[in-house]
Design an enzyme around this catalytic site. Structure first.
Site, PDB file in Angstrom:
ATOM      1  N   HIS A  35     -23.635  -2.602 -30.138  1.00 15.34           N
ATOM      2  CA  HIS A  35     -24.885  -2.380 -29.855  1.00 15.34           C
ATOM      3  C   HIS A  35     -25.842  -2.518 -31.186  1.00 15.34           C
ATOM      4  O   HIS A  35     -25.402  -1.729 -32.186  1.00 15.34           O
ATOM      5  CB  HIS A  35     -25.194  -1.032 -29.253  1.00 15.34           C
ATOM      6  N   ASP A  37     -29.213  -2.224 -32.843  1.00 16.88           N
ATOM      7  CA  ASP A  37     -30.697  -1.510 -32.823  1.00 16.88           C
ATOM      8  C   ASP A  37     -31.484  -2.130 -33.797  1.00 16.88           C
ATOM      9  O   ASP A  37     -31.422  -2.006 -34.959  1.00 16.88           O
ATOM     10  CB  ASP A  37     -30.694  -0.033 -32.680  1.00 16.88           C
ATOM     11  N   HIS A  68     -30.914  -4.651 -28.861  1.00 18.62           N
ATOM     12  CA  HIS A  68     -31.867  -3.737 -28.410  1.00 18.62           C
ATOM     13  C   HIS A  68     -33.189  -3.967 -29.105  1.00 18.62           C
ATOM     14  O   HIS A  68     -33.170  -3.314 -30.326  1.00 18.62           O
ATOM     15  CB  HIS A  68     -31.483  -2.239 -28.276  1.00 18.62           C
ATOM     16  N   MET A  70     -36.227  -2.960 -30.477  1.00 23.52           N
ATOM     17  CA  MET A  70     -37.411  -2.002 -30.474  1.00 23.52           C
ATOM     18  C   MET A  70     -38.507  -2.481 -31.411  1.00 23.52           C
ATOM     19  O   MET A  70     -38.929  -1.993 -32.502  1.00 23.52           O
ATOM     20  CB  MET A  70     -37.054  -0.680 -31.156  1.00 23.52           C
ATOM     21  N   GLY A 144     -36.314   5.291 -32.478  1.00 25.26           N
ATOM     22  CA  GLY A 144     -36.794   5.422 -34.073  1.00 25.26           C
ATOM     23  C   GLY A 144     -35.580   5.642 -35.112  1.00 25.26           C
ATOM     24  O   GLY A 144     -35.622   5.495 -35.982  1.00 25.26           O
ATOM     25  N   GLY A 146     -31.609   7.443 -35.563  1.00 23.58           N
ATOM     26  CA  GLY A 146     -30.254   7.725 -34.940  1.00 23.58           C
ATOM     27  C   GLY A 146     -29.841   9.290 -35.206  1.00 23.58           C
ATOM     28  O   GLY A 146     -30.791   9.999 -35.739  1.00 23.58           O
ATOM     29  N   GLY A 147     -28.994   9.939 -34.575  1.00 24.17           N
ATOM     30  CA  GLY A 147     -28.417  11.162 -34.727  1.00 24.17           C
ATOM     31  C   GLY A 147     -29.332  12.155 -34.142  1.00 24.17           C
ATOM     32  O   GLY A 147     -29.272  13.569 -34.330  1.00 24.17           O
ATOM     33  N   ASP A 175     -28.925   5.064 -24.235  1.00 22.89           N
ATOM     34  CA  ASP A 175     -28.833   5.177 -25.645  1.00 22.89           C
ATOM     35  C   ASP A 175     -29.454   6.341 -26.103  1.00 22.89           C
ATOM     36  O   ASP A 175     -30.623   6.712 -25.711  1.00 22.89           O
ATOM     37  CB  ASP A 175     -29.493   3.806 -25.886  1.00 22.89           C
ATOM     38  N   GLY A 176     -28.943   7.138 -26.992  1.00 16.88           N
ATOM     39  CA  GLY A 176     -29.339   8.370 -27.560  1.00 16.88           C
ATOM     40  C   GLY A 176     -28.759   9.687 -27.210  1.00 16.88           C
ATOM     41  O   GLY A 176     -28.650  10.401 -26.322  1.00 16.88           O
ATOM     42  N   GLY A 177     -28.070   9.955 -28.565  1.00 20.54           N
ATOM     43  CA  GLY A 177     -27.301  11.482 -28.522  1.00 20.54           C
ATOM     44  C   GLY A 177     -26.108  11.498 -27.473  1.00 20.54           C
ATOM     45  O   GLY A 177     -25.704  12.333 -27.181  1.00 20.54           O
ATOM     46  N   GLY A 197     -23.831   6.237 -31.325  1.00 18.86           N
ATOM     47  CA  GLY A 197     -23.720   5.690 -33.049  1.00 18.86           C
ATOM     48  C   GLY A 197     -22.750   6.808 -33.824  1.00 18.86           C
ATOM     49  O   GLY A 197     -21.714   6.556 -33.861  1.00 18.86           O
TER      50      GLY A 197
END
Length: 245
Positions: A35, A37, A68, A70, A144, A146-147, A175-177, A197
């Protein structure tokens, strides 16, 4: 339609000083997709990397490059990312005024087309393009950085999108967390492709990456099985029209 669980580590969390080595490591560790970003500092408040970096790392693996974007505007850059080696190009429904046209452009370049939704964007945004896409990406953080922590409010959206997809051959990505702790809930809601991630790149060795990927995969598969079992034990309900549902 039940689709195989895919784990797509996000290289945003990799060590950029050793990016090629990191991709080779997660490939060996069992990643299904890679993936990527891409952030422009305009559509989202961060800058990551562009098409030239993707072109440079493309030879490091034969796995699917899940790109992806953005970025906004997005249309002027689709060809560059296609030529760089993207296999799936996902754009944001919020990034431009002509989503249908952008999706047609991606497919005309010979690539799989995806649409991503930010947390505040309702699933109705994709209602009229479902037959143009190969993937829906639900953001479970605000894009916007990571983490970030997973937004549980998005689980119901995932369920609704899964119902919208029906039998269409569309992957439902999150995607996200995403971590081993919430992967079960994500898969139970209907997702079949999990981006992770920090949860994957925690550690420094191939063995650690492999253990992280396997833990997320096993949690997701357990969540899916549990959901199916729960559904099979639910009593049939009869609607006012007398139809079993």
């Amino acid at each position: 339609m039940t689709r195989e669980i895919m784990i797509a580590p996000s290289i945003l969390a990799a060590d950029f000083a050793r990016l090629g080595e990191e991709i080779a490591a997660i490939d060996t560790a069992g990643a299904d997709w890679i993936h990527c970003d891409v952030m422009d500092g305009h559509f989202v408040p961060n800058i990551s990397f562009g098409a030239d970096v993707i072109k440079a790392i493309r030879p490091t693996t034969k796995k699917i490059f899940d790109v992806h974007l953005m970025i906004a505007p997005v249309d002027p850059y689709l060809e560059a990312f296609a030529k760089a080696g993207a296999d799936v190009i996902t754009i944001h429904a919020e990034a431009g005024p002509h989503l249908d046209r952008s999706l047609q452009a991606i497919r005309a370049l010979g690539k799989k087309a995806g649409v991503s939704l930010c947390p505040a964007t309702p699933e109705s945004a994709i209602a009229y393009v479902l037959d143009r896409i190969d993937l829906v990406l639900v953001m479970t953080v605000n894009p916007g950085f990571g983490g970030q922590s997973f937004l549980e409010s998005q689980l119901e959206k995932i369920e609704r999108i899964k119902a919208m997809i029906g039998d269409r051959p569309i992957r439902l990505e999150v995607d996200g967390g995403v971590t081993r702790d919430n992967a079960a809930a994500v898969a139970a809601a209907g997702a079949d492709t999990l981006v992770a991630g920090s949860a994957v790149f925690r550690g420094k060795s191939v063995a650690e990456y492999a253990a992280n990927i396997q833990a997320i995969r096993m949690a997701a598969e357990t969540g899916r099985v549990t959901k199916l079992q729960d559904n099979s034990t639910q009593p049939l309900r009869v609607s006012e029209a007398g139809r079993i549902r």
